[in-house]
Motif scaffolding. Structure first.
Motif, PDB file in Angstrom:
ATOM      1  N   SER A  36       3.463 -58.410   8.897  1.00 35.02           N
ATOM      2  CA  SER A  36       4.879 -58.564   8.037  1.00 35.02           C
ATOM      3  C   SER A  36       4.881 -59.265   6.887  1.00 35.02           C
ATOM      4  O   SER A  36       5.521 -58.877   6.025  1.00 35.02           O
ATOM      5  N   THR A  56       3.805 -52.269   6.953  1.00 31.36           N
ATOM      6  CA  THR A  56       4.905 -51.376   7.658  1.00 31.36           C
ATOM      7  C   THR A  56       4.234 -51.196   9.059  1.00 31.36           C
ATOM      8  O   THR A  56       3.009 -50.999   9.128  1.00 31.36           O
ATOM      9  N   THR A  99       9.083 -53.848  14.954  1.00 30.59           N
ATOM     10  CA  THR A  99       8.285 -52.937  14.645  1.00 30.59           C
ATOM     11  C   THR A  99       8.885 -51.619  14.556  1.00 30.59           C
ATOM     12  O   THR A  99      10.114 -51.445  15.350  1.00 30.59           O
TER      13      THR A  99
END
Length: 157
Positions: free
Chosen positions: A68, A73, A88
């Motif tokens: 992150s 992503t 997530t």
């Protein structure tokens, strides 16, 4: 010596020699929403396996934090009632499309499972995780039996 599952079956189960090469899956498809996955800047995490012990949550949390912070992503591959890792995005795709998904994402990190065999030849960064334990009642560690050639194989202690 570490040996792959393919080697175990090739030599130990079927008694074949080196001239016998595994056949790539023939019915691979492309994920229909592939363009929605950021190209090369995504991580598909697969923390679930029916045949393996779980890895402690702190490991997954640290992994998610690190990716992150780098702007990735991050998706959790989860099917049915499998939990999505905190931080997530839940992700589900047909097995036949998973190679296209991980190649688009750029990175796959998963608990060693059958999914790893399905995407074994995908062209991306592939990391297989193994709990630090012995396989069944053998004298071999899990990573020694299920080692994946060409992958980063990591034992989680």
């Amino acid at each position: 010596k570490k040996f792959t599952l393919e080697e175990l079956y090739r030599y130990g189960v079927y008694g074949l020699d080196d001239s016998c090469e595994p056949v790539r899956p023939m019915k691979l498809t492309e994920y229909e929403k592939l363009s929605e996955i950021p190209d090369g800047r995504s991580v598909i995490i697969s923390p679930h396996a029916k045949s393996s012990a779980n890895i402690r949550m702190e490991y997954w949390e640290q992994l998610i934090r690190e990716y992150s912070e780098q702007g990735y992503t991050i998706y959790t591959n989860a099917v049915g009632d499998e939990e999505t890792l905190p931080g997530t995005i839940r992700f589900t795709a047909p097995l036949s499309a998973m190679q296209s998904v991980v190649e688009r994402a750029g990175t796959f990190i998963g608990l060693r499972s059958g999914l790893c065999d399905v995407i074994q030849r995908a062209e991306c960064n592939k990391i297989a995780l193994y709990p630090d334990n012995y396989y069944s009642d053998t004298k071999w560690k899990t990573e020694e039996i299920f080692y994946l050639d060409g992958w980063e194989n990591v034992v989680i202690r």
